[in-house]
Every structure is written in structure tokens, then in C-alpha cells.
Design a protein around this motif. Structure first.
Motif, mmCIF file in Angstrom:
data_model
loop_
_atom_site.group_PDB
_atom_site.id
_atom_site.type_symbol
_atom_site.label_atom_id
_atom_site.label_comp_id
_atom_site.label_asym_id
_atom_site.label_seq_id
_atom_site.Cartn_x
_atom_site.Cartn_y
_atom_site.Cartn_z
ATOM 1 N N ARG A 1 0.877 -1.245 0.061
ATOM 2 C CA ARG A 1 -0.144 0.186 -0.012
ATOM 3 C C ARG A 1 1.016 1.202 -0.030
ATOM 4 N NH1 ARG A 1 -4.834 1.819 4.021
ATOM 5 N NH2 ARG A 1 -5.508 3.333 2.785
ATOM 6 N N HIS A 2 0.790 1.803 -0.912
ATOM 7 C CA HIS A 2 1.583 3.150 -1.097
ATOM 8 C C HIS A 2 0.618 4.540 -0.734
ATOM 9 C CE1 HIS A 2 4.815 1.106 -3.008
ATOM 10 N NE2 HIS A 2 3.766 0.295 -3.705
ATOM 11 N N MET A 3 0.928 5.038 0.308
ATOM 12 C CA MET A 3 0.325 6.062 0.968
ATOM 13 C C MET A 3 0.491 7.598 0.176
ATOM 14 S SD MET A 3 -1.930 4.879 2.929
ATOM 15 C CE MET A 3 -2.784 6.021 3.701
ATOM 16 N N GLN A 4 1.715 7.703 -0.135
ATOM 17 C CA GLN A 4 2.266 8.987 -0.694
ATOM 18 C C GLN A 4 2.420 8.956 -2.218
ATOM 19 O OE1 GLN A 4 5.943 9.205 1.563
ATOM 20 N NE2 GLN A 4 4.940 10.857 2.998
ATOM 21 N N ILE A 5 2.370 8.080 -2.837
ATOM 22 C CA ILE A 5 2.380 8.231 -4.309
ATOM 23 C C ILE A 5 1.640 7.124 -4.853
ATOM 24 C CG2 ILE A 5 4.849 8.416 -4.208
ATOM 25 C CD1 ILE A 5 5.362 5.338 -4.859
ATOM 26 N N GLU A 6 1.274 7.239 -6.119
ATOM 27 C CA GLU A 6 0.467 6.180 -6.880
ATOM 28 C C GLU A 6 1.716 5.367 -7.646
ATOM 29 O OE1 GLU A 6 -1.687 8.733 -9.810
ATOM 30 O OE2 GLU A 6 -3.178 8.828 -8.417
ATOM 31 N N GLN A 7 1.272 4.069 -7.966
ATOM 32 C CA GLN A 7 2.178 3.197 -8.613
ATOM 33 C C GLN A 7 1.675 2.783 -9.897
ATOM 34 O OE1 GLN A 7 2.859 -0.308 -6.479
ATOM 35 N NE2 GLN A 7 4.757 -0.358 -7.278
ATOM 36 N N ALA A 8 2.411 2.768 -11.068
ATOM 37 C CA ALA A 8 2.296 2.057 -12.257
ATOM 38 C C ALA A 8 2.936 0.806 -12.901
ATOM 39 C CB ALA A 8 2.440 3.243 -13.390
ATOM 40 N N PHE A 9 2.306 0.188 -13.264
ATOM 41 C CA PHE A 9 2.886 -1.263 -13.939
ATOM 42 C C PHE A 9 2.540 -0.922 -15.406
ATOM 43 C CE2 PHE A 9 1.482 -2.214 -9.761
ATOM 44 C CZ PHE A 9 2.652 -3.051 -9.315
ATOM 45 N N ILE A 10 3.739 -1.403 -16.321
ATOM 46 C CA ILE A 10 3.626 -1.267 -17.793
ATOM 47 C C ILE A 10 4.165 -2.398 -18.171
ATOM 48 C CG2 ILE A 10 3.919 0.036 -19.764
ATOM 49 C CD1 ILE A 10 4.739 2.492 -17.839
ATOM 50 N N PRO A 11 3.445 -3.479 -18.535
ATOM 51 C CA PRO A 11 4.047 -4.822 -18.944
ATOM 52 C C PRO A 11 4.416 -4.552 -20.543
ATOM 53 C CG PRO A 11 1.592 -5.162 -18.629
ATOM 54 C CD PRO A 11 2.136 -3.730 -18.344
ATOM 55 N N LEU A 12 5.519 -4.985 -20.804
ATOM 56 C CA LEU A 12 6.123 -4.612 -22.257
ATOM 57 C C LEU A 12 5.862 -5.579 -23.138
ATOM 58 C CD1 LEU A 12 9.349 -2.267 -21.321
ATOM 59 C CD2 LEU A 12 7.011 -1.760 -22.006
ATOM 60 N N ILE A 13 6.294 -6.890 -22.626
ATOM 61 C CA ILE A 13 6.212 -8.018 -23.672
ATOM 62 C C ILE A 13 4.922 -9.061 -23.131
ATOM 63 C CG2 ILE A 13 7.560 -10.117 -24.323
ATOM 64 C CD1 ILE A 13 10.176 -8.246 -23.553
ATOM 65 N N HIS A 14 4.760 -9.474 -22.006
ATOM 66 C CA HIS A 14 3.747 -10.286 -21.591
ATOM 67 C C HIS A 14 2.543 -9.765 -20.683
ATOM 68 C CE1 HIS A 14 6.008 -13.533 -23.042
ATOM 69 N NE2 HIS A 14 6.924 -12.856 -22.531
ATOM 70 N N PRO A 15 1.332 -10.060 -20.632
ATOM 71 C CA PRO A 15 0.306 -9.526 -19.789
ATOM 72 C C PRO A 15 0.800 -9.789 -18.446
ATOM 73 C CG PRO A 15 -0.695 -11.341 -21.026
ATOM 74 C CD PRO A 15 0.724 -10.956 -21.468
ATOM 75 N N ILE A 16 0.192 -9.064 -17.334
ATOM 76 C CA ILE A 16 0.523 -9.242 -15.958
ATOM 77 C C ILE A 16 -0.938 -9.239 -15.450
ATOM 78 C CG2 ILE A 16 2.664 -8.347 -15.853
ATOM 79 C CD1 ILE A 16 1.528 -5.783 -14.497
ATOM 80 N N VAL A 17 -0.783 -9.778 -13.978
ATOM 81 C CA VAL A 17 -1.996 -9.901 -13.334
ATOM 82 C C VAL A 17 -1.939 -8.881 -11.977
ATOM 83 C CG1 VAL A 17 -3.689 -11.398 -11.606
ATOM 84 C CG2 VAL A 17 -2.832 -12.123 -13.809
ATOM 85 N N SER A 18 -2.652 -8.031 -11.793
ATOM 86 C CA SER A 18 -2.692 -7.076 -10.653
ATOM 87 C C SER A 18 -3.854 -7.302 -9.867
ATOM 88 C CB SER A 18 -2.523 -5.496 -11.188
ATOM 89 O OG SER A 18 -2.210 -4.642 -10.265
ATOM 90 N N ILE A 19 -3.689 -7.427 -8.606
ATOM 91 C CA ILE A 19 -4.818 -7.579 -7.467
ATOM 92 C C ILE A 19 -4.927 -6.319 -6.908
ATOM 93 C CG2 ILE A 19 -5.623 -8.939 -5.725
ATOM 94 C CD1 ILE A 19 -4.090 -11.266 -6.874
#
Length: 127
Positions: free
Chosen positions: A76-94
Motif C-alpha cells: 500500500r502506497h500512501m504518498q504515491i501512485e504506482q504504475a505497472f507497464i508490461p512490455l512483453i507479456h500480460p501481468i495480473v494485478s490484484i
């Protein structure tokens, strides 16, 4: 943080609409092309989201391999947002939405949602 017994209800492919309560998808789809001309028409520039933070921003590059489809950790990030950018394969984000019901200080299991983020599409998660 280990989350025993955490199970998402279902995995769905993230769309701008389905992911909206949790964050923003970083994709050209649905965004207007900016009038920035780089290399003629071979490069298009979009602004799909801004980044909100109370601290300096950094980029981390993570190379991941295939692993078991189980969640062992929750962040849990209280001070920032977080980004995920899968370049080659899909990912699962919960993820859980901001303001989700808590159970022992973490989002309750029924608040968890699992998204498949397609390769080439980023997901920016709200703080």
C-alpha cells in the motif's frame, strides 16, 4: 505484508471502465493525440494520466518471469501512485479501491479485484 487466504473473486481483462475505481490505464485508446510532431506521423504522443505524489518520483524497471498464480504480498502506497507497464507479456494485478473496507489493517478479501493488464498497456493505481 503476507495476506493469508487472499483470493480475488475473478480475473478480468482490464478496461478503462472496469479499472476506473482503482486507477487509470496508460494507453492511447480513448485519449486524444497531442499536437506534437516527432518523426512525421510515425510517432504519436498521448497524455493518458498525470502522476500524483507527495515525494519525488522514481522509475523502477522490474524484469519478471512466470511464477505461481498466488498472491503472497500486498503493498500500500500512501504518498504515491504506482504504475505497472508490461512490455512483453500480460501481468495480473490484484488491487483494492481507495476507501475499501479493511480487515486487520488490510483490504478485506471481498474488496480485492484481479485484472489482467495486457502487454503494451500500463495501469496506474491510485494511492
Amino acid at each position: 505484508m503476507i495476506v493469508p487466504g487472499c483470493k480475488a473473486r475473478a480475473w478480468i481483462v482490464a478496461t478503462a471502465e472496469s479499472f476506473a475505481p482503482f486507477g487509470r490505464l496508460l494507453t492511447a485508446e480513448g485519449n486524444q493525440r497531442l499536437p506534437i510532431e516527432l518523426y512525421g506521423s510515425s510517432v504519436s504522443v498521448y497524455r493518458p494520466a498525470t502522476i500524483e505524489a507527495d515525494v519525488p518520483i522514481e522509475w523502477l524497471l522490474v524484469e519478471s518471469g512466470m511464477r505461481e498464480f498466488r498472491a503472497f504480498w500486498m503493498e500500500r502506497h500512501m504518498q504515491i501512485e504506482q504504475a505497472f507497464i508490461p512490455l512483453i507479456h500480460p501481468i495480473v494485478s490484484i488491487v483494492a479501491r481507495p476507501g475499501a473496507e479493511l480487515d486487520n489493517g488490510v483490504p478485506a478479501a471481498h474488496e480485492m479485484h484481479a485484472f489482467v493488464i495486457p502487454a503494451g498497456t500500463g495501469a496506474q493505481i491510485y494511492r
